[in-house]
Scaffold this motif. Structure first.
Motif, mmCIF file in Angstrom:
data_model
loop_
_atom_site.group_PDB
_atom_site.id
_atom_site.type_symbol
_atom_site.label_atom_id
_atom_site.label_comp_id
_atom_site.label_asym_id
_atom_site.label_seq_id
_atom_site.Cartn_x
_atom_site.Cartn_y
_atom_site.Cartn_z
ATOM 1 N N PRO A 4 -3.508 -12.787 0.437
ATOM 2 C CA PRO A 4 -2.513 -11.712 0.428
ATOM 3 C C PRO A 4 -1.577 -11.879 -0.771
ATOM 4 C CG PRO A 4 -2.070 -13.278 2.186
ATOM 5 C CD PRO A 4 -3.410 -13.623 1.628
ATOM 6 N N LEU A 5 -1.098 -10.744 -1.250
ATOM 7 C CA LEU A 5 -0.281 -10.745 -2.462
ATOM 8 C C LEU A 5 1.121 -11.234 -2.135
ATOM 9 C CD1 LEU A 5 -0.401 -9.920 -5.454
ATOM 10 C CD2 LEU A 5 0.559 -7.738 -4.761
ATOM 11 N N GLU A 59 0.819 -1.200 0.000
ATOM 12 C CA GLU A 59 0.000 0.000 0.000
ATOM 13 C C GLU A 59 0.860 1.259 0.000
ATOM 14 O OE1 GLU A 59 -3.547 1.394 2.888
ATOM 15 O OE2 GLU A 59 -3.496 -0.710 2.309
ATOM 16 N N SER A 60 1.907 1.256 0.855
ATOM 17 C CA SER A 60 2.725 2.469 0.887
ATOM 18 C C SER A 60 3.540 2.591 -0.391
ATOM 19 C CB SER A 60 3.622 2.476 2.121
ATOM 20 O OG SER A 60 4.301 1.267 2.237
ATOM 21 N N VAL A 76 -8.377 5.110 -4.823
ATOM 22 C CA VAL A 76 -8.464 3.652 -4.747
ATOM 23 C C VAL A 76 -7.796 3.162 -3.471
ATOM 24 C CG1 VAL A 76 -7.713 1.494 -5.809
ATOM 25 C CG2 VAL A 76 -8.630 3.314 -7.227
ATOM 26 N N LEU A 77 -6.645 3.762 -3.131
ATOM 27 C CA LEU A 77 -5.946 3.359 -1.900
ATOM 28 C C LEU A 77 -6.804 3.640 -0.677
ATOM 29 C CD1 LEU A 77 -2.229 4.367 -2.339
ATOM 30 C CD2 LEU A 77 -3.284 2.131 -2.466
ATOM 31 N N LEU A 78 -7.631 4.698 -0.743
ATOM 32 C CA LEU A 78 -8.505 5.019 0.391
ATOM 33 C C LEU A 78 -9.793 4.204 0.353
ATOM 34 C CD1 LEU A 78 -8.056 8.873 0.340
ATOM 35 C CD2 LEU A 78 -7.203 7.292 2.042
ATOM 36 N N PHE A 89 1.948 6.715 -6.724
ATOM 37 C CA PHE A 89 0.933 7.680 -7.156
ATOM 38 C C PHE A 89 1.355 9.099 -6.809
ATOM 39 C CE2 PHE A 89 -2.157 4.011 -6.757
ATOM 40 C CZ PHE A 89 -2.228 3.843 -8.120
ATOM 41 N N ALA A 90 1.985 9.257 -5.616
ATOM 42 C CA ALA A 90 2.444 10.594 -5.229
ATOM 43 C C ALA A 90 3.484 11.085 -6.220
ATOM 44 C CB ALA A 90 3.017 10.546 -3.815
#
Lengths: 169, 336
Positions: free
Chosen positions: B8-9, A8-9, A51-53, A15-16
């Motif tokens: 999980p991936l 996720e990070s 999407v991440l949120l 994306f950032a």
């Protein structure tokens, strides 16, 4: 914070980077059509953030309206204008320095405000499994008056645009 | 696929997803190759010609030869073109075309992504291709390409609105934008599929989707008698091949979407035909939609530009709105 390096990070930073890169490149480009494309990249990065949120609905509306429709309309409008790169304006040192200072000040204010705000703990309200459904129900029950007012406003704007376009044609 | 998506991936899973996507790409490329061959044979047959029949048995290798020719052709970029955009446009056109295929469910167990806004995902991504076509037309620095690009933008934006409106009725009846739930909401008998209860919506969807595909009778962006070839005049070799590929991948996507939304997806037309697997039914319906698209191309003349815009805004859009109201009234009065 840095210890938990998850997918996720990684996606957040990708994306950032896309958004910041798009915004930075947009300022340095010379041709307006290229700038629109850089802006579309920023919109896509923002959609990725949504999407991440776990706000898929907002993310896809972002792609549909901003990255798709708004970009196409801008290209559409720009296409008929000249292709020449804009003339290089003579550098105005004082002006540039002043804008740089104001930008830094704005960043400082925003950064201070974000750092000093107590963000509510997530989880106060459970996230809806189908957030499109939840958004729809909220729109048509709790916020129905605002929703209707916005519809009227958009219709007025729409009719106004047609009237102006007809007068010029 | 469903259980796999919720795990999980891990590196192994990621590899599996990559292989699955590559497999889908190969299937789509195979479809495109033989859809082009099939289209030329069908149109030849309808116009009392033979069609391609020399390369390979029955001409089966004709498209392979054509693609090979495109790939080994010289790659030309006009000197006065906007080089970066000219190179970027075919890529930007193709990526969304392949990405939209992720949400198509083939059977109740065979699908790639289980997105609860699947329909919106399809519509949103396909609008990116319009942007690429406009940019490609502009970057070529050619007046025919520019005109083709402009026409394409106007047409695709105008027909996207009735296209989205026409499926609102389906979304209302099935209460979901997840394409799997939409198929599941359609009944066992063929008259319970959405194409009969949503007959107006289905008709608008077919017309608007043919227009979105830029196919006859709506192929104005590349009207060869007026615009030489439209937005891809200056493209040759593999860049041109990418634009063609994009068009045919959208044929695949729209045919699959029509099957899912209106023709019951993997459901057999009657419950006792259950012995035939769902995938076969899906492929049959899909092939039928593709055939109808080719049939339309063989038998219709092209519309004029002014007729096209008027038809989209003054006929299709009000009809689609009416369909939404009628569906809402029906649901309020009878189903509730």
């Amino acid at each position: 914070m840095w210890g938990t390096w998850s997918g996720e990070s990684a996606a957040f930073f990708a994306f950032a980077a896309l958004m910041l890169g798009g915004a930075g490149v947009m300022l340095s480009l010379k041709r307006i059509v290229h700038m629109v494309l850089a802006m579309a990249a920023v919109f896509l990065g923002l959609a990725g953030m949504f999407v991440l949120l776990e706000a898929e609905f907002v993310a896809l509306v972002q792609v549909l309206i901003y990255a798709g429709a708004v970009s196409i309309l801008m290209v559409f409008g720009i296409m008929m204008t000249g292709r020449k790169a804009l003339e290089q304006a003579p550098p105005r040192r004082l002006h540039e320095a002043a804008s740089g200072g104001v930008a830094l000040l704005l960043f400082a204010v925003l950064f201070y405000a974000i750092r000093s705000t107590e963000l509510p703990e997530p989880g106060g309200r459970p996230a809806a499994a189908d957030n499109t459904l939840a958004i729809g129900q909220q729109l048509y029950t709790a916020h129905v008056i605002a929703f209707e007012l916005i519809s009227v406003l958009l219709t007025v704007a729409f009719i106004g645009a047609i009237v102006i376009a007809r007068k010029e044609a | 696929m469903g259980d796999l998506l919720r795990e999980p991936l891990t590196a192994g899973n990621a590899l599996l997803f990559l292989l699955a996507a590559a497999g889908l790409l190969l299937i789509v490329l195979g479809f495109v190759t033989y859809a082009i061959y099939f289209e030329r044979r069908v149109i030849g047959w309808m116009q009392l010609r033979v069609g391609p029949n020399r390369v390979g048995p029955l001409g089966l290798l004709q498209t392979v030869a054509d693609i090979f020719k495109l790939l080994i052709k010289e790659d030309t970029i006009p000197r006065k073109a906007d080089r970066a955009l000219f190179v970027l446009a075919p890529v930007l056109a193709y990526v969304p075309a392949f990405a939209v295929l992720a949400v198509i469910p083939y059977t109740s167990g065979l699908y790639f992504a289980d997105l609860n806004v699947g329909l919106l995902y399809y519509v949103a991504l396909s609008s990116m291709t319009t942007l690429a076509i406009v940019l490609g037309g502009w970057a070529s620095n050619n007046k025919y390409a520019l005109l083709g690009g402009m026409r394409s933008a106007a047409q695709m934006i105008s027909y996207e609105v009735p296209l989205v409106m026409s499926v609102v009725g389906v979304v209302m009846l099935s209460g979901s934008m997840n394409l799997r739930s939409i198929v599941a909401a359609q009944g066992d008998w063929f008259w319970q599929w959405h194409f009969l209860p949503q007959l107006i919506g289905f008709a608008i969807f077919v017309v608007a989707s043919v227009s979105e595909l830029n196919r006859t009778p709506f192929d104005l962006p590349e009207a060869e008698s007026e615009l030489v070839a439209g937005y891809h005049v200056e493209y040759s070799g593999f860049r041109f091949a990418f634009f063609m590929l994009t068009e045919y991948v959208y044929v695949y996507a729209i045919a699959a979407l029509t099957t899912v939304l209106f023709l019951g997806g993997w459901h057999p037309p009657a419950p006792f035909l259950d012995i035939v697997p769902g995938l076969i039914w899906f492929v049959l319906k899909f092939a039928l939609v593709v055939f109808v698209l080719f049939w339309l191309r063989a038998t219709f003349p092209r519309l004029r530009v002014d007729q096209l815009m008027g038809f989209g805004w003054k006929v299709l859009l009000p009809l689609a709105l009416l369909n939404i109201f009628v569906t809402a009234a029906y649901m309020e009065l009878w189903i509730k």
